[in-house]
Design a protein around this motif. Structure first.
Motif, PDB file in Angstrom:
ATOM      1  N   TRP A  48       0.948  -1.085   0.025  1.00 31.16           N
ATOM      2  CA  TRP A  48      -0.136   0.022  -0.021  1.00 31.16           C
ATOM      3  C   TRP A  48       0.956   1.111   0.007  1.00 31.16           C
ATOM      4  N   HIS A  49       1.731   1.318   0.974  1.00 28.71           N
ATOM      5  CA  HIS A  49       2.711   2.422   0.844  1.00 28.71           C
ATOM      6  C   HIS A  49       3.510   2.743  -0.213  1.00 28.71           C
ATOM      7  N   LEU A  50       3.858   1.565  -1.112  1.00 28.83           N
ATOM      8  CA  LEU A  50       4.735   1.815  -2.166  1.00 28.83           C
ATOM      9  C   LEU A  50       3.553   2.294  -3.502  1.00 28.83           C
ATOM     10  N   ARG A  51       2.529   2.006  -3.257  1.00 26.05           N
ATOM     11  CA  ARG A  51       1.378   2.427  -4.363  1.00 26.05           C
ATOM     12  C   ARG A  51       1.163   3.780  -4.107  1.00 26.05           C
ATOM     13  N   MET A  52       1.128   4.171  -2.625  1.00 27.19           N
ATOM     14  CA  MET A  52       1.095   5.716  -2.555  1.00 27.19           C
ATOM     15  C   MET A  52       2.233   6.585  -2.913  1.00 27.19           C
ATOM     16  N   GLY A  53       3.159   5.980  -3.164  1.00 27.99           N
ATOM     17  CA  GLY A  53       4.277   6.806  -3.635  1.00 27.99           C
ATOM     18  C   GLY A  53       5.365   7.232  -2.388  1.00 27.99           C
ATOM     19  N   MET A  54       5.147   6.422  -1.375  1.00 25.67           N
ATOM     20  CA  MET A  54       6.035   6.628  -0.182  1.00 25.67           C
ATOM     21  C   MET A  54       7.288   5.460  -0.347  1.00 25.67           C
ATOM     22  N   GLU A  55       8.340   5.972  -0.072  1.00 26.54           N
ATOM     23  CA  GLU A  55       9.585   5.104  -0.333  1.00 26.54           C
ATOM     24  C   GLU A  55       9.406   3.976   0.950  1.00 26.54           C
ATOM     25  N   HIS A  56       9.186   4.769   2.256  1.00 29.16           N
ATOM     26  CA  HIS A  56       9.341   3.967   3.375  1.00 29.16           C
ATOM     27  C   HIS A  56       7.945   4.274   4.278  1.00 29.16           C
ATOM     28  N   SER A  57       7.888   3.487   5.092  1.00 26.60           N
ATOM     29  CA  SER A  57       6.556   3.319   6.033  1.00 26.60           C
ATOM     30  C   SER A  57       6.361   4.932   6.659  1.00 26.60           C
ATOM     31  N   PRO A  58       5.046   5.367   6.401  1.00 23.71           N
ATOM     32  CA  PRO A  58       4.794   6.833   6.868  1.00 23.71           C
ATOM     33  C   PRO A  58       4.560   6.725   8.323  1.00 23.71           C
TER      34      PRO A  58
END
Length: 94
Positions: free
Chosen positions: A77-87
């Protein structure tokens, strides 16, 4: 001009008929839907107010065994959202 008026009258009649058909179809289910909504609202209020008062959430204990399954989904999910690491600061997945 008369054709447009007749067409508008027919459309209005069909809209009204559709409204009544939906009302008749949905009538038996209204009480069940309202009851389910009240139960969900009651559970939500219980969880929110218990957390406000300092009572730990019992769901966290029962869902702890799901964490390994959710880690992979959270990572995707966080990779799909464009975040390289966990928010989340305290939740490292990669």
């Amino acid at each position: 001009m008369k054709l447009d008026l007749k067409l508008d009258n027919v459309k209005a009649w069909f809209r009204q008929a559709n409204f009544y058909v939906e009302e008749v179809y949905n009538a038996p289910y209204r009480s069940a839907i309202a009851r389910a909504q009240r139960e969900q609202d009651d559970l939500f209020m219980l969880l929110i107010f218990s957390e406000m008062m300092g009572v730990p959430n019992p769901a966290s204990y029962y869902t702890l065994e799901l964490q390994p399954l959710l880690m992979e989904r959270f990572h995707d999910w966080h990779l799909r959202m464009g975040m390289e690491h966990s928010p989340l600061d305290n939740f490292k997945c990669c």
